[in-house]
Design a protein around this motif. Structure first.
Motif, PDB file in Angstrom:
ATOM      1  N   MET A 123      -0.098  49.433  39.590  1.00 26.80           N
ATOM      2  CA  MET A 123       0.240  50.822  39.281  1.00 26.80           C
ATOM      3  C   MET A 123       1.710  50.934  38.873  1.00 26.80           C
ATOM      4  SD  MET A 123      -2.284  53.083  39.585  1.00 26.80           S
ATOM      5  CE  MET A 123      -1.398  54.623  39.869  1.00 26.80           C
ATOM      6  N   GLY A 124       2.586  50.274  39.615  1.00 28.85           N
ATOM      7  CA  GLY A 124       4.009  50.364  39.331  1.00 28.85           C
ATOM      8  C   GLY A 124       4.421  49.660  38.057  1.00 28.85           C
ATOM      9  N   LEU A 125       3.793  48.499  37.777  1.00 31.06           N
ATOM     10  CA  LEU A 125       4.201  47.697  36.625  1.00 31.06           C
ATOM     11  C   LEU A 125       3.622  48.195  35.308  1.00 31.06           C
ATOM     12  CD1 LEU A 125       5.748  45.204  35.638  1.00 31.06           C
ATOM     13  CD2 LEU A 125       3.690  43.842  36.072  1.00 31.06           C
ATOM     14  N   TRP A 126       2.357  48.615  35.311  1.00 25.93           N
ATOM     15  CA  TRP A 126       1.670  48.938  34.064  1.00 25.93           C
ATOM     16  C   TRP A 126       1.334  50.412  33.895  1.00 25.93           C
ATOM     17  CZ3 TRP A 126       2.421  45.236  30.902  1.00 25.93           C
ATOM     18  CH2 TRP A 126       2.423  43.911  31.340  1.00 25.93           C
ATOM     19  N   TRP A 158       6.289  60.290  35.860  1.00 24.35           N
ATOM     20  CA  TRP A 158       4.969  60.326  36.494  1.00 24.35           C
ATOM     21  C   TRP A 158       4.751  59.110  37.386  1.00 24.35           C
ATOM     22  CZ3 TRP A 158       0.602  62.775  33.028  1.00 24.35           C
ATOM     23  CH2 TRP A 158       1.003  64.065  32.644  1.00 24.35           C
ATOM     24  N   VAL A 159       5.249  57.958  36.965  1.00 22.34           N
ATOM     25  CA  VAL A 159       5.140  56.764  37.816  1.00 22.34           C
ATOM     26  C   VAL A 159       5.974  56.952  39.080  1.00 22.34           C
ATOM     27  CG1 VAL A 159       5.638  54.299  37.979  1.00 22.34           C
ATOM     28  CG2 VAL A 159       4.623  55.216  35.894  1.00 22.34           C
ATOM     29  N   SER A 160       7.133  57.628  38.952  1.00 19.23           N
ATOM     30  CA  SER A 160       7.955  57.887  40.137  1.00 19.23           C
ATOM     31  C   SER A 160       7.217  58.785  41.130  1.00 19.23           C
ATOM     32  CB  SER A 160       9.283  58.539  39.735  1.00 19.23           C
ATOM     33  OG  SER A 160       9.100  59.869  39.298  1.00 19.23           O
ATOM     34  N   PRO A 175      -0.810  41.592  39.009  1.00 15.80           N
ATOM     35  CA  PRO A 175      -0.383  42.397  37.862  1.00 15.80           C
ATOM     36  C   PRO A 175      -0.211  41.606  36.562  1.00 15.80           C
ATOM     37  CG  PRO A 175       0.831  43.037  39.815  1.00 15.80           C
ATOM     38  CD  PRO A 175       0.074  41.792  40.168  1.00 15.80           C
ATOM     39  N   PRO A 176       0.375  40.386  36.591  1.00 20.98           N
ATOM     40  CA  PRO A 176       0.463  39.630  35.339  1.00 20.98           C
ATOM     41  C   PRO A 176      -0.899  39.283  34.738  1.00 20.98           C
ATOM     42  CG  PRO A 176       2.000  38.751  36.942  1.00 20.98           C
ATOM     43  CD  PRO A 176       1.133  39.730  37.674  1.00 20.98           C
ATOM     44  N   ILE A 177      -1.919  39.146  35.580  1.00 21.08           N
ATOM     45  CA  ILE A 177      -3.258  38.872  35.052  1.00 21.08           C
ATOM     46  C   ILE A 177      -3.730  40.041  34.195  1.00 21.08           C
ATOM     47  CG2 ILE A 177      -5.684  38.561  35.695  1.00 21.08           C
ATOM     48  CD1 ILE A 177      -4.734  36.998  38.132  1.00 21.08           C
ATOM     49  N   LEU A 178      -3.494  41.267  34.681  1.00 19.98           N
ATOM     50  CA  LEU A 178      -3.836  42.438  33.879  1.00 19.98           C
ATOM     51  C   LEU A 178      -3.050  42.432  32.570  1.00 19.98           C
ATOM     52  CD1 LEU A 178      -4.966  45.228  33.221  1.00 19.98           C
ATOM     53  CD2 LEU A 178      -3.230  46.225  34.700  1.00 19.98           C
ATOM     54  N   GLY A 179      -1.766  42.087  32.626  1.00 24.00           N
ATOM     55  CA  GLY A 179      -0.960  42.043  31.417  1.00 24.00           C
ATOM     56  C   GLY A 179      -1.494  41.053  30.412  1.00 24.00           C
TER      57      GLY A 179
END
Length: 410
Positions: free
Chosen positions: A234-237, A256-258, A357-361
């Motif tokens: 959620m925070g990264l992407w 919005w992420v904040s 998270p890198p896998i999603l990226g």
């Protein structure tokens, strides 16, 4: 005395969060000074995370050998020294050298403090402590930003944070005798929490088992893996999803992420009060369902403003899960193995936040960032399934224990 000591633990949690966001804030200036490629920040982050994972896995044996007080003192000393090393680092090579003790110190103190609080304090303190970690993680970038804007020096920012860490080290040194004294006199959960007595896995024969052989441990680790995977994803992407799929501006997406992080921090503060009336298991389930619903709002064809609601709901849903799962550890698996299992849980948690998270990226780079909400929902769903299966095991053991107790009475 117990209240004074609890204040020290709260301060330790704030200091634990202080260094966590410094690299991202200061990297642009560090990159320019050292002439390093952009991706070097990722390698530094991986080095710190690797040290944290290793020390978390080893923390059980270390804590049993030296005790929480000494481990916390030396871990904070190691972290403070590493931050001071960042200040003086003459080259990029030395940043990698100092990244190792920074990660090792963070993992050991995180596991030790979480297990100590889970074993000696009520559930609301665990939620508030992790809320205070969020305070530290927020203050770190603010302090660094002040030095960057005022002195144009990232080194001064690291020096200031190192100074705060060394101040805590001094306090920890003079309060070392209190760890065993307060721990022995505090109102431990075993004596005050009915759920503690009812745990089907908190039994004498568990002492003869290795931690990973205890039923339910692997399910707990799965829950931690995918919780941290969901939070970090959620925070990264989140911002990239809002910009590329919801057509929001970069500034609006960042705000919005904040709100997502605000939802976690505020949610944990509120959870501390709710735990006085509702048990950990119920809060974990409610949080997972709320996060799942929030993720669903992100992939449904609804107006963009609903995405803000979705981000806040995911944050509020995730808020109680991590501290409540940590606090459940002695209840689920017994005091005998709680230190070791707590270390395993923290190691797997860092693994989830580092690698999922890198896998999603990677997948998004070959498809679309539109898969973001589906992946988040999938992570939460797997966490929910693992948690519910663990609850089923606990409930079954509770029932067997009750039957055995009744048969002995007869």
């Amino acid at each position: 005395m117990a209240t004074f000591f609890l204040v020290i633990i709260y301060l330790a949690f704030i200091s634990l969060g202080l260094p966590d966001s410094l690299l991202g804030v200061s990297w642009s200036m560090m990159q320019s000074e050292f002439g390093a490629p952009l991706e070097t920040a990722g390698l530094l982050f991986m080095t710190i995370a690797g040290g944290t994972i290793i020390s978390s896995f080893a923390s059980g044996a270390v804590l049993k050998r030296f005790g929480t007080g000494i481990v916390t003192f030396f871990s904070c000393f190691m972290t403070a020294g590493a931050l001071l090393g960042f200040h003086f680092a003459p080259s990029l090579f030395w940043l990698f050298i100092f990244a190792i003790p920074l990660g090792l110190g963070a993992g050991a103190v995180d596991s030790g403090l979480n297990n100590y609080v889970a074993s000696h304090y009520k559930a609301h303190h665990m939620s508030w402590l992790h809320c205070f970690w969020g305070v530290g993680a927020t203050l770190g970038p603010v302090i660094m930003a002040q030095f960057i804007s005022g002195q144009h020096s990232w080194r001064s920012g690291y020096l200031a944070i190192a100074g705060l860490q060394f101040a805590l080290v001094i306090i920890l040194f003079f309060t070392l005798p209190l760890w065993n004294k307060v721990g022995g006199n505090s109102q431990v959960i075993l004596a005050n929490d009915p759920e503690k007595h009812n745990s089907g896995l908190n039994r004498a024969d568990a002492k003869n088992q290795k931690p990973m052989q205890i039923r339910g441990v692997k399910l707990a680790l799965i829950s931690f893996l995918f919780y941290c995977g969901a939070e970090a994803t959620m925070g990264l992407w989140g911002s990239s999803f809002l910009v590329n799929v919801k057509d929001l501006s970069v500034e609006t997406a960042a705000k919005w992420v904040s709100f997502f992080y605000a939802g976690i921090t505020i949610g944990r503060f509120i959870t501390g009060f709710i735990t006085l009336k509702i048990g950990n298991r119920t809060l974990i389930r409610m949080g997972q369902l709320l996060a799942l619903f929030g993720a669903a709002l992100l992939f449904l064809p609804l107006p963009s403003t609903i995405s803000l609601v979705g981000f806040i709901m995911v944050g509020l849903g995730l808020a109680p899960i991590f501290p409540c799962m940590l606090h459940e550890t002695p209840k689920r698996f017994g005091q005998e193995h709680s230190e070791t299992i707590m270390g395993y849980q923290m190691a797997i948690a860092y693994t989830g936040s580092t690698f999922l998270p890198p896998i999603l990226g990677f997948i998004a780079a070959h498809s679309t960032i539109g898969i973001f909400p589906f992946v988040v929902a999938g992570f939460v769903a797997i966490m929910l399934l693992g948690s519910e299966k663990l609850n089923a095991i606990l409930n079954r053991n509770d029932l067997l224990r009750e039957k055995k107790k009744n048969s002995n009475v007869i």
